[in-house]
Design an enzyme around this catalytic site. Structure first.
Site, PDB file in Angstrom:
ATOM      1  N   LYS A 122      12.574  23.143  83.612  1.00  0.00           N
ATOM      2  CA  LYS A 122      13.552  24.170  83.221  1.00  0.00           C
ATOM      3  C   LYS A 122      12.937  25.190  82.257  1.00  0.00           C
ATOM      4  O   LYS A 122      13.195  26.377  82.355  1.00  0.00           O
ATOM      5  CB  LYS A 122      14.782  23.528  82.551  1.00  0.00           C
ATOM      6  CG  LYS A 122      15.497  22.503  83.414  1.00  0.00           C
ATOM      7  CD  LYS A 122      16.800  22.032  82.769  1.00  0.00           C
ATOM      8  CE  LYS A 122      16.655  21.415  81.393  1.00  0.00           C
ATOM      9  NZ  LYS A 122      15.834  20.194  81.333  1.00  0.00           N
ATOM     10  N   ARG A 131       2.811  17.466  78.876  1.00  0.00           N
ATOM     11  CA  ARG A 131       3.472  18.732  78.538  1.00  0.00           C
ATOM     12  C   ARG A 131       3.050  19.253  77.166  1.00  0.00           C
ATOM     13  O   ARG A 131       2.929  18.491  76.216  1.00  0.00           O
ATOM     14  CB  ARG A 131       4.985  18.519  78.557  1.00  0.00           C
ATOM     15  CG  ARG A 131       5.757  19.756  78.164  1.00  0.00           C
ATOM     16  CD  ARG A 131       7.135  19.740  78.692  1.00  0.00           C
ATOM     17  NE  ARG A 131       8.046  18.951  77.876  1.00  0.00           N
ATOM     18  CZ  ARG A 131       9.367  18.993  78.017  1.00  0.00           C
ATOM     19  NH1 ARG A 131       9.898  19.739  78.970  1.00  0.00           N
ATOM     20  NH2 ARG A 131      10.134  18.254  77.266  1.00  0.00           N
ATOM     21  N   ARG A 162      25.295  20.320  78.542  1.00  0.00           N
ATOM     22  CA  ARG A 162      24.755  19.017  78.936  1.00  0.00           C
ATOM     23  C   ARG A 162      25.842  17.974  79.055  1.00  0.00           C
ATOM     24  O   ARG A 162      25.553  16.843  79.436  1.00  0.00           O
ATOM     25  CB  ARG A 162      23.780  18.543  77.873  1.00  0.00           C
ATOM     26  CG  ARG A 162      22.299  18.700  78.225  1.00  0.00           C
ATOM     27  CD  ARG A 162      21.539  18.310  76.988  1.00  0.00           C
ATOM     28  NE  ARG A 162      20.202  17.889  77.170  1.00  0.00           N
ATOM     29  CZ  ARG A 162      19.125  18.626  76.865  1.00  0.00           C
ATOM     30  NH1 ARG A 162      19.265  19.861  76.483  1.00  0.00           N
ATOM     31  NH2 ARG A 162      17.929  18.112  76.967  1.00  0.00           N
ATOM     32  N   ARG A 169      16.445  10.025  76.788  1.00  0.00           N
ATOM     33  CA  ARG A 169      16.812  11.349  77.309  1.00  0.00           C
ATOM     34  C   ARG A 169      17.115  11.271  78.804  1.00  0.00           C
ATOM     35  O   ARG A 169      18.039  11.917  79.288  1.00  0.00           O
ATOM     36  CB  ARG A 169      15.672  12.347  77.038  1.00  0.00           C
ATOM     37  CG  ARG A 169      15.637  12.749  75.553  1.00  0.00           C
ATOM     38  CD  ARG A 169      14.246  13.131  75.103  1.00  0.00           C
ATOM     39  NE  ARG A 169      13.748  14.349  75.653  1.00  0.00           N
ATOM     40  CZ  ARG A 169      12.448  14.614  75.839  1.00  0.00           C
ATOM     41  NH1 ARG A 169      11.531  13.722  75.523  1.00  0.00           N
ATOM     42  NH2 ARG A 169      12.073  15.752  76.342  1.00  0.00           N
ATOM     43  N   ARG A 178       5.542  17.999  71.858  1.00  0.00           N
ATOM     44  CA  ARG A 178       6.799  17.651  71.177  1.00  0.00           C
ATOM     45  C   ARG A 178       6.798  16.177  70.778  1.00  0.00           C
ATOM     46  O   ARG A 178       6.327  15.332  71.532  1.00  0.00           O
ATOM     47  CB  ARG A 178       7.976  17.915  72.113  1.00  0.00           C
ATOM     48  CG  ARG A 178       8.334  19.363  72.213  1.00  0.00           C
ATOM     49  CD  ARG A 178       9.346  19.640  73.278  1.00  0.00           C
ATOM     50  NE  ARG A 178      10.444  18.685  73.351  1.00  0.00           N
ATOM     51  CZ  ARG A 178      11.504  18.846  74.135  1.00  0.00           C
ATOM     52  NH1 ARG A 178      11.592  19.912  74.911  1.00  0.00           N
ATOM     53  NH2 ARG A 178      12.454  17.950  74.160  1.00  0.00           N
TER      54      ARG A 178
END
Ligand code: AMP
Length: 219
Positions: A13, A127, A88, A174, A162
């Protein structure tokens, strides 16, 4: 063009949302980035949100809804946007619809990023994110590396990993929230006739083009 992107962490996203912003001159809003920035600044909202972010849990609706409503308080700013990571929950989606309605800015598309959990876990490991809040470009060390290691192609800021991408517990938490809570939104937007679905496991450029097409055709 008013679009929300719905998908688990690591589904692309951020990568695609920032590319869509650049291609179609949209505002890119990522509640995760807004919350991480609040945590870094140690604002009241940041202090309240920090324990949830650290554990990979959803921040209370009331807090996120308030932060998003603040973004719309200047009506000249947000008319065309791509939203990453909000809403969400069903309560957020309803609050967001009311907010958009009150500004005469109905949502034009909700786009689902479909991806397998195993692929998510694999991707989060590699990532890296641009630390500049104005940029927020996202990279992957193998699939989508920057030209110069550790440096953002777009703005030259340093990249970092992160904290919630390093912690296995936070990653699974998550993913669970996504399946248990956020997936309900698919039905909500389907009933409203704005839902589109794309496979997030295709080539990055192909996904980008599909997103551009959906965003323009639905506007
Ligand atoms: P993200 O960058 O979208 O993966 O979000 C990082 C973290 O911020 C999430 O794990 C949540 O703790 C929090 N967060 C971001 N957006 C929301 C939201 N819409 N509702 C609740 N929590 C959120």
């Amino acid at each position: 063009m008013r679009v929300v992107l719905i998908g688990p962490p690591g589904s692309g996203k951020g990568t695609q949302g920032t590319r869509l912003r650049d291609r179609l001159s949209l505002e890119y809003i990522a509640t995760g980035n807004i919350l991480r920035d609040a945590v870094a600044r140690k604002s009241a909202a940041g202090l309240e949100a920090k324990p949830y972010l650290d554990r990979g849990q959803l921040v209370p609706d009331e807090l996120v809804n308030r932060l998003v409503a603040e973004l719309f308080s200047d009506p000249t700013r947000l008319t065309h946007f791509v939203m990453d990571g909000y809403p969400r929950t069903l309560a957020q989606a309803q609050a967001f619809d009311e907010l958009l309605e009150s500004h005469g800015l109905p949502l034009t598309a909700a786009i689902q990023f479909a991806i397998a959990d195993e692929e998510v876990v694999r991707r989060l490991d590699g990532r890296r994110m641009c630390g500049n809040a104005e940029c927020s470009a996202v990279y992957h060390m193998k699939n989508n590396p920057p030209a110069v290691p550790g440096v953002c192609d777009r703005c030259g800021s340093p990249l970092s990993q992160r904290l919630d991408d390093k912690e296995n517990d936070a990653i699974w938490s998550r993913l669970r929230s996504y399946h248990q809570v956020t997936e309900e939104l698919l039905d909500y937007y389907q009933k409203r006739g704005v839902l589109h679905r794309i496979s997030a496991q295709q080539d990055i450029d192909l996904i980008h083009q599909q997103l551009v097409d959906i965003t323009q055709e639905s506007a």
